[in-house]
Design an enzyme around this catalytic site. Structure first.
Site, short mmCIF file in Angstrom:
data_model
loop_
_atom_site.label_atom_id
_atom_site.label_comp_id
_atom_site.label_asym_id
_atom_site.label_seq_id
_atom_site.Cartn_x
_atom_site.Cartn_y
_atom_site.Cartn_z
N HIS A 273 12.99 -26.03 25.34
CA HIS A 273 14.36 -26.55 25.18
C HIS A 273 14.72 -26.70 23.70
O HIS A 273 15.39 -27.65 23.30
CB HIS A 273 14.51 -27.90 25.89
CG HIS A 273 14.47 -27.80 27.39
ND1 HIS A 273 15.56 -27.47 28.16
CD2 HIS A 273 13.45 -27.98 28.27
CE1 HIS A 273 15.22 -27.46 29.45
NE2 HIS A 273 13.93 -27.76 29.54
N ASP A 336 9.39 -31.24 29.07
CA ASP A 336 9.62 -30.61 30.38
C ASP A 336 9.81 -29.10 30.25
O ASP A 336 10.22 -28.59 29.21
CB ASP A 336 10.87 -31.22 31.05
CG ASP A 336 12.12 -31.04 30.19
OD1 ASP A 336 12.00 -31.20 28.95
OD2 ASP A 336 13.18 -30.73 30.74
N GLU A 337 9.51 -28.41 31.33
CA GLU A 337 9.85 -26.99 31.51
C GLU A 337 9.48 -26.13 30.32
O GLU A 337 10.26 -25.25 29.93
CB GLU A 337 11.35 -26.85 31.81
CG GLU A 337 11.76 -27.55 33.09
CD GLU A 337 13.25 -27.49 33.35
OE1 GLU A 337 13.62 -27.13 34.48
OE2 GLU A 337 14.06 -27.83 32.44
N ALA A 338 8.28 -26.32 29.77
CA ALA A 338 7.84 -25.52 28.62
C ALA A 338 7.22 -24.22 29.14
O ALA A 338 6.05 -23.93 28.89
CB ALA A 338 6.87 -26.32 27.77
N HIS A 339 8.02 -23.45 29.87
CA HIS A 339 7.49 -22.29 30.59
C HIS A 339 7.05 -21.16 29.66
O HIS A 339 6.32 -20.27 30.09
CB HIS A 339 8.52 -21.76 31.59
CG HIS A 339 8.99 -22.80 32.57
ND1 HIS A 339 8.14 -23.71 33.16
CD2 HIS A 339 10.22 -23.07 33.08
CE1 HIS A 339 8.84 -24.50 33.97
NE2 HIS A 339 10.09 -24.15 33.93
#
Ligand code: ACM
Length: 527
Positions: A273, A336-339
């Site tokens: 993000h 979060d969501e550190a894909h």
């Protein structure tokens, strides 16, 4: 947006119904017929004082009874109340020391905690007693709901200003009762954030989490990295102009929130993000090439460069400046969501970032993905799962390491989820969340085998991918936010959808007076 006022039920009909329902004995009727007021959150204990009614008259004054150490802050609480009563009643309503028809006293027992208070309304006075000015503030929010809705008017209204007699003793179930505003996907002005603070503070919330940096925009000035805002904050979702808070703006938000007893928790989301930062400074990228600004709504594509030393001096500067502007003891590092960050790198990164945050004297907060990182003492992990095993496991792991868990289940507490399929904005990836679903869960039993003692409280996040103005924010937050506030404040034994729904109905006329653009959920009999 055009605000539509609903037609009111004719008063005469109500009076006739009440008269017809009355038995002959006047005394017992008064006792039987005096309903408990429609308070949200429901207080721990309340006793209707039958036959007692307080009338706020033209000689009303707000009196402050406080020790020298607490007098200034208690007087500020009194001034806020008096200022509103002046606007709506047209009376002088002075703030006076050691007297008053509305008395705010800090000589209360500390057994109700820093936020607890007692409130008594009888024919002679309204008395709020607490151990702290903060407790007085919470008590005043209750008083405002006891007053007629028109007491919140911006312009003078005709009286009478009556409050039915009552004795309340109250204190919160959880220390953490928050809401989050995503000011990155769409930027909200200082005035809009203040409006949200005003509305949230009415329901005894005490944390304002601001999501200040994401792929679509960096919204807080950092002197050592100025392009974060001048370039990285220039747009928002959809490509419209964005914006950012100068240091003075942010200080004003912190001050305004503080006067309403909400602590600001700033979030700089990392290591994912982060497109706005990566676009602003090429050297932060592993390949040294800055990506373009991003104004879409995908997630999981950006990552800070975990192997570069510059990443950590950047974080030290950013968390240093943000911490210096934050009186609260918590800074949120996202997580979060550190894909697009390999998991081993992710753990390395979060551990380093956590050390930087604690090095600036703050406790670490992060989304539940940080549950399998080191978690320094005092860490807070924010659960945003949807009853899935992986998210629950991460929350339990965090608790095992001594971290506290804040409950923000996306399928219940996310205020940006649509109420139903016809809701004009919002998202639905975590499901449709009607008013009942948002309210009907218990923060300490939602995750099986998570010890009750690990739960710090609740937070209702409001993500703004589809919300570009405060009217839309209000539509999504109201009426669901007060329900989350009640889950955070009221004892578990008080939680009951049928009873809550009736109290919620009573908030409608208050929101009309305040021009809140709330969703008139059809299952609520608004009054
Ligand atoms: C989140 O909703 N990505 C925390």
């Amino acid at each position: 947006m055009k605000r539509l006022l609903r037609p009111r039920r004719p008063l005469i009909g109500l009076l006739t119904a009440a008269f017809l329902a009355s038995p002959l004995s006047v005394v017992s009727t008064a006792e039987a017929a005096t309903p408990a007021p429609a308070l949200i959150p429901k207080p721990v204990s309340q006793q209707v004082l039958s036959g007692e009614t307080f009338t706020l008259g033209s000689s009303a004054a707000v009196g402050v009874i406080a020790s020298p150490a607490k007098r200034a802050a208690a007087t500020k609480v009194a001034e806020q109340l008096a200022a509103q009563l002046r606007r709506s009643t047209g009376y002088a309503v002075p703030v006076v020391p050691d007297a008053g028809t509305i008395r705010l006293s800090t000589n209360g027992t500390s057994s109700l905690g820093a936020e607890g208070y007692q409130l008594r309304v009888d024919r002679t006075a309204v008395t709020i007693t607490a151990a702290t000015p903060e407790g007085l503030f919470r008590g005043v929010t209750t008083l405002r709901q006891l007053l007629p809705a028109k007491a919140d008017s911006a312009a003078p209204q005709a009286g009478p200003w009556k409050i039915a007699g009552i004795a309340i003793a109250d204190s919160p179930r959880f220390a953490y009762r928050g809401t989050m505003l995503d000011v990155s996907r769409h930027f909200f002005s200082v005035a809009e954030v203040k409006r949200y603070i005003d509305l949230a503070s009415r329901y005894k919330l005490n944390k304002l989490h601001l999501h200040l940096a994401d792929d679509q925009g960096w919204r807080i000035q950092v002197d050592s990295w100025p392009r974060l805002t001048t370039y990285g904050g220039s747009l928002e979702v959809g490509g419209t102009p964005g914006g950012y808070y100068t240091k003075a703006d942010f200080a004003e938000i912190v001050r305004y929130a503080g006067e309403r007893y909400l602590t600001v928790i700033p979030e700089i989301d990392t290591p994912g993000h982060t497109n706005a930062a990566l676009a602003s400074y090429a050297e932060l990228n592993c390949n040294g090439v800055a990506p373009p600004l991003y104004t879409g709504t995908n997630v999981g594509f950006s990552s800070l460069c975990v192997g570069k030393e510059l990443t950590y001096s950047f974080l030290d500067d950013v968390f240093g400046e943000v911490s210096a502007q934050t009186p609260g003891d918590i800074v949120h590092l996202g997580g979060d969501e550190a894909h697009s960050t390999p998991h081993a790198d992710y753990v390395t990164f979060v551990n380093k970032a956590s050390t930087i945050v604690t090095g600036h004297g703050k406790r670490v907060m992060g989304w539940h993905e940080i549950g399998d990182t080191a978690l320094p003492a005092g860490s807070v992990v924010q659960y945003w799962g949807t009853d899935d095993t992986k998210s629950r496991d991460l929350a339990r792991q965090a608790a095992t390491k001594g971290a506290k868990v804040v409950m923000s289940p996306a399928n219940r507490a996310y205020l940006d989820m649509k109420y139903n399929k016809d809701t004009p904005y919002g998202l639905s990836w975590a499901g449709l969340v009607n008013v009942e679903k948002a309210y009907s869960w218990n923060p300490t039993t939602l995750i099986p085998n998570l010890p009750e003692s690990a739960v710090a409280g609740v937070e209702a996040p409001l993500w703004s991918e589809t919300l570009d103005d405060i009217d839309k924010v209000e539509f999504m937050a109201f009426p669901r936010l007060p329900g989350i506030a009640e889950l955070g404040w009221s004892p578990a034994s008080a939680l009951n959808w049928t009873a809550y729904k009736d109290r919620l109905a009573g908030q409608g006329s208050r929101w009309d007076v305040l021009s809140v653009n709330f969703y008139r959920a059809p299952e609520i009999a608004w009054r």
